[in-house]
Design an enzyme around this catalytic site. Structure first.
Site, short mmCIF file in Angstrom:
data_model
loop_
_atom_site.label_atom_id
_atom_site.label_comp_id
_atom_site.label_asym_id
_atom_site.label_seq_id
_atom_site.Cartn_x
_atom_site.Cartn_y
_atom_site.Cartn_z
N PRO A 15 0.65 -1.25 -0.09
CA PRO A 15 0.06 -0.11 -0.15
C PRO A 15 0.43 1.71 0.30
CG PRO A 15 0.13 -0.66 2.19
CD PRO A 15 0.09 -2.10 1.20
N GLN A 25 8.90 -5.61 4.14
CA GLN A 25 9.62 -6.64 3.34
C GLN A 25 10.41 -7.84 3.74
OE1 GLN A 25 13.51 -5.53 3.00
NE2 GLN A 25 14.43 -5.59 1.26
N ASP A 62 8.30 -3.34 -9.21
CA ASP A 62 8.66 -4.50 -9.72
C ASP A 62 9.36 -5.05 -7.97
OD1 ASP A 62 8.77 -4.36 -12.22
OD2 ASP A 62 10.12 -2.42 -12.24
N GLY A 87 3.82 1.30 -8.42
CA GLY A 87 4.98 1.78 -7.51
C GLY A 87 6.36 3.16 -8.56
N SER A 88 7.39 3.07 -8.08
CA SER A 88 7.81 3.64 -8.36
C SER A 88 8.41 3.83 -9.64
CB SER A 88 9.01 4.52 -7.88
OG SER A 88 9.56 3.48 -6.87
N GLY A 89 8.64 2.14 -9.55
CA GLY A 89 10.26 1.19 -10.67
C GLY A 89 8.99 0.60 -11.07
N ARG A 91 11.58 10.05 -8.33
CA ARG A 91 12.60 9.88 -7.75
C ARG A 91 13.83 9.82 -8.74
NH1 ARG A 91 12.47 3.84 -5.80
NH2 ARG A 91 14.89 3.81 -6.00
N ASP A 99 17.30 -6.02 -9.85
CA ASP A 99 15.85 -6.00 -9.74
C ASP A 99 15.38 -4.45 -9.18
OD1 ASP A 99 15.78 -7.56 -11.90
OD2 ASP A 99 13.91 -9.18 -10.11
#
Length: 616
Positions: free
Chosen positions: A153, A187, A211, A241-243, A321, A584
């Site tokens: 989230p 994590q 990712d 996400g950001s990536g 970012r 990754d």
């Protein structure tokens, strides 16, 4: 067994009929369904010379359902089709088209006609064959696919939960998919979850994040005792996400134009609703300590990994970012001495177009890119199945406001859900479906509420786990092409040694949602695409490479420091005492590593292939 019917031409009419509109006093339409689109022509009160919205490509359709009126005096049945056309500014918007089947005197006959259309449309969307001369009935449809959705989230700028609730869940509900949603809390939580799943209960695992969450899922599957069966589980990604590199490659595979943010999410959600998997190459990476992890994306050293890790402190900016990290990385550009060895592809593929020609250093072999062509069941924590969503009102074609007297499953006279698959279970198109018979049940521990998850007040991110190791796997196939680290390489390998600005070993085409690092890479080409930049490149030239990567034409710039090779395996030996290595996007221990491609080891939920540049 009778042979399957031959494939139909894209313009072959499958169904044709006349429908009314909702409400009943609206215009009447002639509908024609072909394998690629739904054609809509207004008949009355006056045919349109230039119909607006008269062609609905199936690539824009998420699903459909049949409806009925709860008014006993209404014998009509209704066909509702959910579409996501592109607006004038390029973004997608949701539109529900509702048609009235009223050609017969009784509801049962009209219901059968509406279900015939819904069944045919659903078969086309999911790639299921239609009978050549047989009757089209709901019994043609198998049970809905059962998906496990895992969401971080706090992905991207912390908007993943809101995007999932506003866009993902309604769309997959419209497609009639069965799902459970689990929120990860820390994590490696996703890794732990998939290690304890009964995989027979699911048809796919889909991550709603960047990712990193899919990296955890794949390594968790390969760390199971039954990894040979577990790795066959189809996996998918919905970018929040950001990536979002893999999502960018899926978007391109589906034939959509480049997209970011919500547009990328909607494109990938549409492809997921269509169903269909594709073999996915995985890269087995052996680290200096001897531990092993599996990569679906890229191994990076130098500039790329520096930007990835150093930009973590700007995670609240989302994908921006990386832009800020790139600027800062250019300001403090470093070089790293190292040795890169690789086993080249046995057959050198021809470059598909001169526009993607590659620089050829005198002392280096460079190859042109390939042309495009049973365990214990643990509880599922913080899960929600079929989260209730606000119910958008049923809308008639072209009407911005819902009719005043009809609604879906609420209020007086209304349309009730009518089942568009085998069985007599009720189907409601806008609210999420109740769990179907035989659907897996998650243990509802600490159920998610409809509100957004509580965010830490300090940064809006999950609290970091101190010294949390990157996920590694003990299972997986052996690396038959690789000798042990530290031992000599066999004949046939190529070795480069020198000062590098970056080294990238990438499997799919995309390094980011808008960065095409290996333009002709495919999910199952059996290759790892090695790209490197030697020292001596100026900051301006390096910036031009990354700007050109947005269109995938960096190899046409003629940069002498840029090199490329297609390989089956490689070894990287950093000779600089300090540096950053990522797999990754996850930082791993620094030191020598080696990797081998395992072709088609995984399965990726991609939806049907499209034709790039021919987006509807």
């Amino acid at each position: 067994m009778a042979p399957p019917p031959p494939p139909l031409a894209a313009s072959t009419p499958l169904l044709h009929g006349e429908f009314g509109s909702y409400p009943a006093r609206g215009p009447r339409f002639a509908l024609t369904l072909t394998p690629q689109a739904l054609h809509i022509q207004r008949l009355r009160p006056k045919p349109e010379a230039r119909p607006r919205g008269g062609l609905v490509p199936l690539a824009e359709v998420s699903g459909c359902c049949t409806l009925r009126s709860r008014s006993p005096s209404d014998p009509a049945a209704y066909l509702c089709i959910y579409t996501y056309p592109r607006g004038r500014r390029g973004g997608r918007r949701r539109a529900a088209r509702t048609f009235r089947a009223d050609g017969a005197a009784t509801y049962e006959e009209n219901r059968a006609e509406a279900q015939r259309w819904a069944t045919a449309l659903t078969c086309l969307l999911r790639g299921l064959p239609l009978p050549g001369d047989g009757e089209i009935t709901p019994e043609l449809l198998p049970r809905p696919p059962r998906l496990l959705l895992l969401i971080n989230p706090f992905g991207g700028r912390g908007l993943a939960w809101q995007w999932c609730k506003d866009h993902v869940l309604p769309m997959i509900s419209e497609a009639g998919l069965s799902f459970n949603l689990i929120q990860t809390e820390r994590q490696n939580h996703a890794r732990e979850l998939v290690q304890g799943l009964r995989l027979s209960e699911w048809d796919g695992i889909v991550t709603v994040s960047g990712d990193g969450l899919l990296y955890e899922v794949l390594n968790g599957l390969l760390d199971r005792p039954d990894w040979e069966e577990a790795v066959k589980m189809p996996v998918g990604i919905l970018p929040c996400g950001s990536g979002n590199a893999l999502a960018g490659a899926v978007n391109q595979y589906g034939g959509f134009e480049r997209a970011l943010g919500i547009d990328l999410l909607l494109n990938c959600s549409l492809l997921l609703c269509r169903g269909g998997g594709h073999p996915l190459d995985l890269l087995s990476v052996t680290l200096a300590s001897g531990s092993r992890c599996f990569s679906f994306l890229a191994v990076a050293w130098g500039f790329v990994s520096d930007v990835d890790i150093q930009s973590e402190r700007f995670r609240a900016l989302g994908s921006a970012r990386f832009t800020l990290g790139t600027v800062l990385g250019l300001a403090t550009l470093h070089t790293y001495r190292g040795r890169l060895s690789y086993l080249p592809a046995t057959v050198e593929p021809a470059s598909p177009t001169p526009a993607h020609g590659l620089p050829r250093a005198k002392s280096e072999l460079t190859l042109a890119p390939a042309p495009a062509p049973p365990v214990a069941h643990s509880p599922l924590h913080r899960s929600v199945s079929d989260l209730p969503l606000p119910q958008p009102a049923l809308m008639s074609p072209g009407s911005p406001e819902p009719p005043p007297l009809l609604s879906i499953n609420g209020g007086d006279p209304e349309l009730a859900g009518d089942w568009a698959a085998a069985g007599d279970s009720p189907l409601s198109p806008d609210p999420l479906l109740p769990s179907l018979p035989g659907s897996p049940k998650a243990a509802l521990l600490s159920p998610i509420t409809e509100g957004a998850p509580e965010m830490p007040a300090s940064s809006g991110l999950l609290p970091p786990t101190p010294d949390a190791p990157a996920a590694t796997s003990t299972g997986g196939p052996p690396d038959h092409l690789l000798p042990p680290l530290g031992t000599p390489l066999p004949p046939g390998w190529v070795t480069l040694e020198g000062d590098f600005v970056l080294m990238l070993a990438i499997s799919p085409s995309h390094l980011g949602a808008e960065l095409v690092a290996a333009p002709h890479a495919r999910f199952d080409d059996g290759l790892v695409h090695l790209c490197w930049v030697r020292s001596g490149i100026s900051r301006a030239a390096l910036l031009r490479l990354f700007l050109a990567m947005e269109r995938g034409n960096q190899f046409s710039l003629g940069c002498p420091q840029l090199g490329y090779a297609a390989a089956h395996a490689f070894r990287l030996e950093p000779l600089t005492p300090r540096g950053v290595l990522t797999v990754d996007g996850e930082q791993v221990e620094y030191g020598p590593l080696q990797a081998q491609v395992h072709p088609g080891l995984g399965t990726l939920l991609t939806g049907p292939p499209g034709r790039p540049g021919r987006e509807p």
